[in-house]
Write a protein that holds these residues in place. Structure first.
Motif, PDB file in Angstrom:
ATOM      1  N   GLU A 260     -35.635  22.755 -40.945  1.00 35.68           N
ATOM      2  CA  GLU A 260     -35.631  23.568 -40.273  1.00 35.68           C
ATOM      3  C   GLU A 260     -34.045  24.492 -39.952  1.00 35.68           C
ATOM      4  N   CYS A 261     -33.171  23.797 -40.150  1.00 33.37           N
ATOM      5  CA  CYS A 261     -32.062  24.299 -40.111  1.00 33.37           C
ATOM      6  C   CYS A 261     -31.259  24.046 -41.466  1.00 33.37           C
ATOM      7  N   GLY A 262     -31.785  23.365 -42.421  1.00 31.48           N
ATOM      8  CA  GLY A 262     -31.294  23.700 -43.660  1.00 31.48           C
ATOM      9  C   GLY A 262     -29.919  22.637 -43.673  1.00 31.48           C
ATOM     10  N   ILE A 263     -29.874  21.559 -42.992  1.00 32.39           N
ATOM     11  CA  ILE A 263     -28.885  20.566 -43.107  1.00 32.39           C
ATOM     12  C   ILE A 263     -29.485  19.271 -43.459  1.00 32.39           C
ATOM     13  N   TYR A 264     -29.093  18.480 -44.671  1.00 29.59           N
ATOM     14  CA  TYR A 264     -29.645  17.452 -44.674  1.00 29.59           C
ATOM     15  C   TYR A 264     -28.777  16.474 -44.793  1.00 29.59           C
ATOM     16  N   LEU A 265     -28.732  15.241 -43.996  1.00 22.27           N
ATOM     17  CA  LEU A 265     -28.237  14.011 -44.006  1.00 22.27           C
ATOM     18  C   LEU A 265     -28.520  13.096 -45.274  1.00 22.27           C
ATOM     19  N   PHE A 266     -29.638  13.151 -45.712  1.00 20.56           N
ATOM     20  CA  PHE A 266     -30.363  12.739 -46.640  1.00 20.56           C
ATOM     21  C   PHE A 266     -31.593  13.493 -47.002  1.00 20.56           C
ATOM     22  N   GLU A 267     -31.945  13.140 -48.323  1.00 14.99           N
ATOM     23  CA  GLU A 267     -33.090  13.990 -48.913  1.00 14.99           C
ATOM     24  C   GLU A 267     -34.495  13.390 -48.642  1.00 14.99           C
TER      25      GLU A 267
ATOM     26  N   ASP B 142     -24.480  20.833 -47.849  1.00 20.77           N
ATOM     27  CA  ASP B 142     -24.336  22.116 -48.922  1.00 20.77           C
ATOM     28  C   ASP B 142     -23.702  21.352 -50.021  1.00 20.77           C
ATOM     29  N   LYS B 143     -22.948  20.271 -50.365  1.00 22.89           N
ATOM     30  CA  LYS B 143     -22.155  19.911 -51.433  1.00 22.89           C
ATOM     31  C   LYS B 143     -22.981  18.764 -51.982  1.00 22.89           C
ATOM     32  N   PHE B 144     -23.392  17.678 -51.111  1.00 22.47           N
ATOM     33  CA  PHE B 144     -23.949  16.537 -51.666  1.00 22.47           C
ATOM     34  C   PHE B 144     -25.672  16.708 -51.661  1.00 22.47           C
ATOM     35  N   ASN B 145     -26.177  17.484 -50.691  1.00 22.88           N
ATOM     36  CA  ASN B 145     -27.623  17.701 -50.654  1.00 22.88           C
ATOM     37  C   ASN B 145     -27.843  19.052 -50.607  1.00 22.88           C
TER      38      ASN B 145
ATOM     39  N   ARG C  73     -38.571   7.393 -30.862  1.00 14.20           N
ATOM     40  CA  ARG C  73     -38.905   8.257 -29.731  1.00 14.20           C
ATOM     41  C   ARG C  73     -40.001   9.192 -30.363  1.00 14.20           C
ATOM     42  N   GLY C  74     -40.695   9.012 -31.407  1.00 16.65           N
ATOM     43  CA  GLY C  74     -41.701   9.678 -32.063  1.00 16.65           C
ATOM     44  C   GLY C  74     -41.050  11.015 -32.494  1.00 16.65           C
ATOM     45  N   ILE C  75     -39.782  11.047 -32.914  1.00 16.87           N
ATOM     46  CA  ILE C  75     -39.396  12.350 -33.523  1.00 16.87           C
ATOM     47  C   ILE C  75     -38.980  12.345 -34.991  1.00 16.87           C
ATOM     48  N   ASN C  76     -39.273  13.306 -35.817  1.00 16.37           N
ATOM     49  CA  ASN C  76     -39.233  13.304 -37.027  1.00 16.37           C
ATOM     50  C   ASN C  76     -38.105  14.098 -37.533  1.00 16.37           C
ATOM     51  N   ILE C  77     -36.634  13.385 -37.963  1.00 20.86           N
ATOM     52  CA  ILE C  77     -35.536  14.155 -38.258  1.00 20.86           C
ATOM     53  C   ILE C  77     -35.785  15.055 -39.573  1.00 20.86           C
ATOM     54  N   LEU C  78     -36.513  14.790 -40.497  1.00 18.18           N
ATOM     55  CA  LEU C  78     -36.910  15.441 -41.643  1.00 18.18           C
ATOM     56  C   LEU C  78     -37.330  16.736 -41.255  1.00 18.18           C
TER      57      LEU C  78
ATOM     58  N   LEU D 110     -23.452   7.754 -43.845  1.00  9.70           N
ATOM     59  CA  LEU D 110     -24.938   7.447 -43.998  1.00  9.70           C
ATOM     60  C   LEU D 110     -25.235   6.337 -43.101  1.00  9.70           C
ATOM     61  N   MET D 111     -24.467   5.639 -42.529  1.00 13.17           N
ATOM     62  CA  MET D 111     -24.602   4.644 -41.434  1.00 13.17           C
ATOM     63  C   MET D 111     -25.204   5.540 -40.312  1.00 13.17           C
ATOM     64  N   PHE D 112     -24.354   6.378 -39.997  1.00 16.39           N
ATOM     65  CA  PHE D 112     -24.790   7.318 -38.744  1.00 16.39           C
ATOM     66  C   PHE D 112     -26.212   7.991 -38.964  1.00 16.39           C
ATOM     67  N   ALA D 113     -26.473   8.408 -40.065  1.00 18.89           N
ATOM     68  CA  ALA D 113     -27.663   9.126 -40.590  1.00 18.89           C
ATOM     69  C   ALA D 113     -28.761   8.053 -40.372  1.00 18.89           C
ATOM     70  N   ARG D 114     -28.553   6.923 -40.830  1.00 21.50           N
ATOM     71  CA  ARG D 114     -29.733   5.890 -40.770  1.00 21.50           C
ATOM     72  C   ARG D 114     -30.036   5.511 -39.230  1.00 21.50           C
ATOM     73  N   ARG D 115     -28.844   5.128 -38.300  1.00 19.72           N
ATOM     74  CA  ARG D 115     -29.117   4.859 -36.922  1.00 19.72           C
ATOM     75  C   ARG D 115     -29.567   5.931 -36.254  1.00 19.72           C
ATOM     76  N   LEU D 116     -29.347   7.219 -36.548  1.00 22.90           N
ATOM     77  CA  LEU D 116     -29.962   8.183 -35.701  1.00 22.90           C
ATOM     78  C   LEU D 116     -31.040   8.638 -36.351  1.00 22.90           C
ATOM     79  N   ASP D 117     -31.865   8.304 -37.652  1.00 24.73           N
ATOM     80  CA  ASP D 117     -33.134   8.441 -37.765  1.00 24.73           C
ATOM     81  C   ASP D 117     -33.893   7.438 -37.193  1.00 24.73           C
ATOM     82  N   ALA D 118     -33.375   6.249 -36.824  1.00 25.95           N
ATOM     83  CA  ALA D 118     -34.121   5.098 -36.058  1.00 25.95           C
ATOM     84  C   ALA D 118     -34.303   5.293 -34.898  1.00 25.95           C
ATOM     85  N   LEU D 119     -33.285   5.721 -34.294  1.00 27.97           N
ATOM     86  CA  LEU D 119     -33.414   6.126 -32.764  1.00 27.97           C
ATOM     87  C   LEU D 119     -34.423   7.279 -32.569  1.00 27.97           C
ATOM     88  N   LEU D 120     -34.312   8.162 -33.250  1.00 25.52           N
ATOM     89  CA  LEU D 120     -35.391   9.421 -33.092  1.00 25.52           C
ATOM     90  C   LEU D 120     -36.826   8.741 -33.461  1.00 25.52           C
ATOM     91  N   LEU D 121     -36.958   8.113 -34.488  1.00 22.07           N
ATOM     92  CA  LEU D 121     -38.193   7.603 -34.853  1.00 22.07           C
ATOM     93  C   LEU D 121     -38.774   6.784 -33.626  1.00 22.07           C
TER      94      LEU D 121
END
Length: 400
Positions: free
Chosen positions: A249-256, A116-119, A239-244, A226-237
């Motif tokens: 869907e939930c309106g919570i953005y680790l990154f834009e 809410d505050k950063f993104n 597995r073919g999962i798109n964190i975007l 941000l390190m967590f966000a980057r590594r979570l994104d990589a982990l999901l990718l």
């Protein structure tokens, strides 16, 4: 599921945690609290009582410093990542799509205040009127145009038959709401930029470099977030999962926006990262494609103006390919994400012949200004990326 490590890690970032304390301190120190309008912004900062001044000068900074020093960075910063390993194991334990969705959402919700505050993307979308069911600037502008086309002094009534002023008064109210919402968008963007400046030095404030300051503590926590966000994104990718999709869907953005160079190391190579991203992006998410692979042509429902055998066939193929999905209001185009309207226009251009009922198509997909995207599809693609997705649509849908 074992959530021992993630719960301890998330506690630092969720409401009431160390990051929340940093926001609390900065709001008071730099006057970054909520302001409803320009008048509020011009008011002088409220003077605190002696007790509260001491709290913000001494007690809270000391608490933030102690909690930051006690934070366990080792679970995320090393090549061996216990936090990511735990999340990977939990993902593998999910027995169905719903369970997996809920688990991934639970990985984002601790960061609601940060988002809410950063993104403040979700808030700005709502204020602009880009979220279904929430009235925003677009709605007020549409209502304003309606009221301005009516006689100024004509009495109007509400749905209960009670007097509701005049078109002139309603138009004035719309203008006030539009101005207020624009101010709130401006304020949200200002706050987000200000927080970034305070923890990266771009505001010429060197406190973020001074160990033990709140700015320095927040900068440190932000780095590991941000390190967590980057590594979570990589982990999901992987597995073919798109964190975007989950963020939207939930309106919570680790990154834009995803920075491919930021996850290149986590994936293994730039080429492999690009491959995983390309595979995940068209899907809404990946398992939506699997859910809809059996969608039959006779299950496609269309307005009479659009209902043709070709349209039903192409819609079924588009759903199967993961390019769109059916919802309560019609259909939602997915391929290309927020920038997918050009692809939707290309699809509609190929499916429907002129004269196309543009209004019906816009209503069916809940979009605006679709006509321009449909017209653009008549022109030969010059850019390589446009040629690529056009060829993909042709091969998956118009391949008969």
């Amino acid at each position: 599921m074992d959530k021992t490590i993630e719960k301890k890690f998330f506690k630092t970032f969720e409401y009431g945690g160390t990051l929340h304390k940093c926001f609390d301190w900065m709001q008071e120190k730099y006057d970054l609290g909520f302001k409803l309008n320009k008048e509020d912004e011009s008011k002088p900062k409220k003077v605190l009582s002696t007790k509260w001044q001491q709290f913000y000068d001494d007690i809270l900074p000391k608490l933030i410093r102690e909690e930051t020093e006690a934070f366990d960075y080792s679970v995320i910063e090393n090549t061996d990542n216990p936090l990511i390993d735990e999340i990977a194991n939990n993902l593998d334990e999910c027995k169905n799509d719903m369970q997996r969705d809920r688990y991934i959402f639970s990985l984002l919700t601790p960061f609601k205040e940060y988002s809410d505050k950063f993104n403040p993307i979700a808030e700005i979308k709502e204020l602009k009127g880009e979220v279904n069911g929430i009235c925003g600037i677009k709605d007020f502008e549409r209502n304003l145009a309606m009221w301005e086309n009516m006689p100024e002094s004509e009495p109007i009534k509400n749905i209960n038959g009670e007097p509701a002023g005049t078109p002139k008064e309603q138009a004035k109210a719309c203008k006030e709401f539009i101005e207020e919402y624009k101010n709130r968008i401006e304020r949200a963007e200002f706050l987000a930029n200000k927080y970034r400046e305070l923890i990266d030095g771009s505001s010429n404030n060197e406190r973020w470099l001074q160990k033990g300051t709140v700015e320095n503590c927040m900068s440190t926590l932000h780095f590991y977030l941000l390190m967590f966000a980057r590594r979570l994104d990589a982990l999901l990718l992987k597995r073919g999962i798109n964190i975007l999709w989950y963020q939207n869907e939930c309106g919570i953005y680790l990154f834009e926006r995803r920075d491919i160079t930021a996850i290149e190391y986590e994936i293994g190579s730039y080429k492999l990262a690009r491959k995983y991203i390309d595979e995940a992006l068209p899907k809404y998410p990946v398992h939506e494609q699997g859910k809809n692979t059996e969608t039959a042509e006779n299950e496609i429902t269309l307005p009479s103006e659009l209902d043709t055998e070709k349209a039903r066939k192409c819609f079924a193929k588009a759903i199967k390919a993961g390019y769109m999905r059916k919802n309560d209001n019609g259909y939602k185009w997915l391929f290309g994400g927020n920038k997918g309207q050009a692809r939707l226009g290309y699809f509609c251009n190929k499916v429907f012949v002129q004269p196309r009922p543009i209004n019906k198509l816009e209503s069916l997909f809940s979009v605006q200004k679709l006509s321009a995207s449909i017209t653009s599809a008549d022109y030969e693609a010059k850019r390589a990326d446009v040629k690529k997705w056009r060829n993909e649509i042709n091969n998956n849908i118009f391949n008969d």
